[in-house]
Design a protein around this motif. Structure first.
Motif, PDB file in Angstrom:
ATOM      1  N   SER A 169       0.886  -1.332  -0.094  1.00  0.00           N
ATOM      2  CA  SER A 169      -0.060  -0.107  -0.015  1.00  0.00           C
ATOM      3  C   SER A 169       0.931   1.267   0.002  1.00  0.00           C
ATOM      4  CB  SER A 169      -0.803   0.025   1.331  1.00  0.00           C
ATOM      5  OG  SER A 169      -1.908  -1.050   1.268  1.00  0.00           O
ATOM      6  N   ALA A 170       1.897   1.440   0.741  1.00  0.00           N
ATOM      7  CA  ALA A 170       2.881   2.380   1.071  1.00  0.00           C
ATOM      8  C   ALA A 170       3.597   2.714  -0.516  1.00  0.00           C
ATOM      9  CB  ALA A 170       4.099   2.264   1.939  1.00  0.00           C
ATOM     10  N   ASN A 176       9.414   4.700  -1.699  1.00  0.00           N
ATOM     11  CA  ASN A 176      10.427   3.924  -1.601  1.00  0.00           C
ATOM     12  C   ASN A 176      10.826   2.925  -0.680  1.00  0.00           C
ATOM     13  OD1 ASN A 176      12.050   5.476   0.041  1.00  0.00           O
ATOM     14  ND2 ASN A 176      13.027   6.726  -1.452  1.00  0.00           N
ATOM     15  N   ASP A 177      11.760   1.905  -0.740  1.00  0.00           N
ATOM     16  CA  ASP A 177      11.899   1.118   0.479  1.00  0.00           C
ATOM     17  C   ASP A 177      12.036   1.543   1.831  1.00  0.00           C
ATOM     18  OD1 ASP A 177      11.427  -0.719  -1.317  1.00  0.00           O
ATOM     19  OD2 ASP A 177      13.512  -1.338  -2.037  1.00  0.00           O
ATOM     20  N   PHE A 178      13.249   2.620   1.714  1.00  0.00           N
ATOM     21  CA  PHE A 178      13.541   3.370   2.780  1.00  0.00           C
ATOM     22  C   PHE A 178      12.406   4.118   3.512  1.00  0.00           C
ATOM     23  CE2 PHE A 178      15.184   6.798   5.609  1.00  0.00           C
ATOM     24  CZ  PHE A 178      15.987   5.897   6.433  1.00  0.00           C
ATOM     25  N   TYR A 182      10.821   3.809   7.350  1.00  0.00           N
ATOM     26  CA  TYR A 182      10.741   4.795   8.010  1.00  0.00           C
ATOM     27  C   TYR A 182       9.388   5.376   8.524  1.00  0.00           C
ATOM     28  CZ  TYR A 182      11.772   9.617   9.833  1.00  0.00           C
ATOM     29  OH  TYR A 182      11.888  10.732  10.566  1.00  0.00           O
ATOM     30  N   LYS A 183       8.424   5.400   7.489  1.00  0.00           N
ATOM     31  CA  LYS A 183       7.231   6.102   7.910  1.00  0.00           C
ATOM     32  C   LYS A 183       6.148   5.262   8.038  1.00  0.00           C
ATOM     33  CE  LYS A 183       7.997  10.063   4.477  1.00  0.00           C
ATOM     34  NZ  LYS A 183       7.319  10.717   3.503  1.00  0.00           N
ATOM     35  N   LEU A 188       5.321   1.303  13.925  1.00  0.00           N
ATOM     36  CA  LEU A 188       4.466   0.394  14.592  1.00  0.00           C
ATOM     37  C   LEU A 188       5.542  -0.552  15.325  1.00  0.00           C
ATOM     38  CD1 LEU A 188       2.729  -0.886  11.237  1.00  0.00           C
ATOM     39  CD2 LEU A 188       1.699   0.215  13.126  1.00  0.00           C
ATOM     40  N   MET A 189       6.692  -0.462  15.585  1.00  0.00           N
ATOM     41  CA  MET A 189       7.529  -1.429  15.994  1.00  0.00           C
ATOM     42  C   MET A 189       8.059  -0.764  17.382  1.00  0.00           C
ATOM     43  SD  MET A 189      11.006  -1.117  13.710  1.00  0.00           S
ATOM     44  CE  MET A 189      12.105  -2.185  14.720  1.00  0.00           C
ATOM     45  N   ARG A 190       7.342   0.499  17.994  1.00  0.00           N
ATOM     46  CA  ARG A 190       7.881   0.987  19.257  1.00  0.00           C
ATOM     47  C   ARG A 190       7.950  -0.057  20.296  1.00  0.00           C
ATOM     48  NH1 ARG A 190       3.714   5.843  19.856  1.00  0.00           N
ATOM     49  NH2 ARG A 190       2.218   4.289  19.140  1.00  0.00           N
ATOM     50  N   PRO A 191       7.100  -1.220  20.651  1.00  0.00           N
ATOM     51  CA  PRO A 191       7.354  -2.029  21.646  1.00  0.00           C
ATOM     52  C   PRO A 191       8.533  -2.911  21.374  1.00  0.00           C
ATOM     53  CG  PRO A 191       4.913  -2.250  20.883  1.00  0.00           C
ATOM     54  CD  PRO A 191       5.829  -1.221  19.790  1.00  0.00           C
TER      55      PRO A 191
END
Length: 273
Positions: A169-170, A176-178, A182-183, A188-191
């Motif tokens: 979707s992004a 792009n891949d980075f 990053y966005k 989503l990976m804060r835990p």
């Protein structure tokens, strides 16, 4: 009645474990306000008066400010590099399929199987040839290399739980891949970030072995090395030692309090479907 009794027993057991966990910290803090004589005569009692004289003494006698800043610099830079490099590596391994995918992951997992302390002699010779002995950069390199395997292991498992539809979707929206990393993925990976940060930060902050090997100058020492100066050959300043331990533990306690929610979520990710 039976249910209420069962709940009471649970709370009693939890209270007992809480007391066992917190009491050593409480004893350390109260002992930091005692005199050397009070620690010897009344080790489990409260101090007769609360004064900051011990903290002033340890700050001047041990040059605690220099040790604290060195530990803070090493820990913050090392943890940042571990999070950045390992998250990128885990993102690439988990989201892309290529021929050597499994071998690259196994290469990182070797770091969990083989302790780096077994290779201390080659590490010392390598730092000597690179002219990095007695520098903070040597410690940062060793810490990043030693902790990156655990971080990749945690991040890889976390990335596998995220649907790849998010990436697609992004990319449709022009990322792009980075930018996908990053966005989309990184927020989503804060835990997982909190879990790795706290575990690695505690290990690096409290490490005594590598600074003892690679650091020779007093002004470049870390907090564990600074605490070593309080142990005399025939006598030990226990009151100053407890002050140093209290000061050194405050950043870890503060970091855990700020990231405790994310840390618990990261530890329980995948436990409930």
């Amino acid at each position: 009645m039976a249910l209420r009794l069962q709940q009471s027993v649970k709370y009693l057991i939890l209270s007992l474990f809480t007391f066992v966990s917190i009491y050593p910290i409480f004893l350390m803090i109260t002992s930091s306000f005692k005199t050397k004589q009070e620690i010897t005569t009344h080790p489990l009692g409260l101090p007769s008066s609360f004064s900051l004289e011990n903290y002033t003494s340890v700050w001047k006698k041990v040059h605690f400010a220099d040790y604290f800043l060195n530990s803070l610099y090493i820990s913050s830079v090392s943890v940042f590099l571990i999070l950045f490099v390992s998250s990128l590596a885990a993102f690439y391994i988990s989201r892309y399929t290529f021929r050597w995918n499994g071998m690259v992951l196994f290469f990182f997992m070797l770091g969990l199987m083989l302790p780096m302390k077994l290779a201390i002699s080659p590490l010392y010779m390598m730092m000597l040839k690179l002219h990095l002995l007695d520098t903070l950069s040597a410690l940062i390199i060793v810490y990043v290399a030693g902790h990156i395997s655990f971080a990749v292991f945690v991040f890889y498992g976390f990335f596998r739980t995220l649907p790849k539809d998010l990436d697609q979707s992004a990319r449709i929206d022009g990322c792009n891949d980075f930018q996908v990393y990053y966005k989309i993925v990184l927020p989503l990976m804060r835990p997982a970030l909190a879990t790795v940060s706290i575990v690695d930060l505690i290990g690096i902050w409290n490490d005594f072995f590598y600074p003892l090997i690679f650091i020779k100058s007093t002004e470049l020492g870390t907090i564990p090395l600074g605490m070593l100066t309080l142990f005399g050959e025939y006598d030990t300043d226990w009151n100053l030692l407890f002050c140093g331990l209290t000061l050194s533990s405050l950043p870890m306690i503060t970091a855990f309090l700020f990231a405790s929610k994310q840390f618990i979520e990261g530890m329980t990710t995948g436990a409930v479907k």
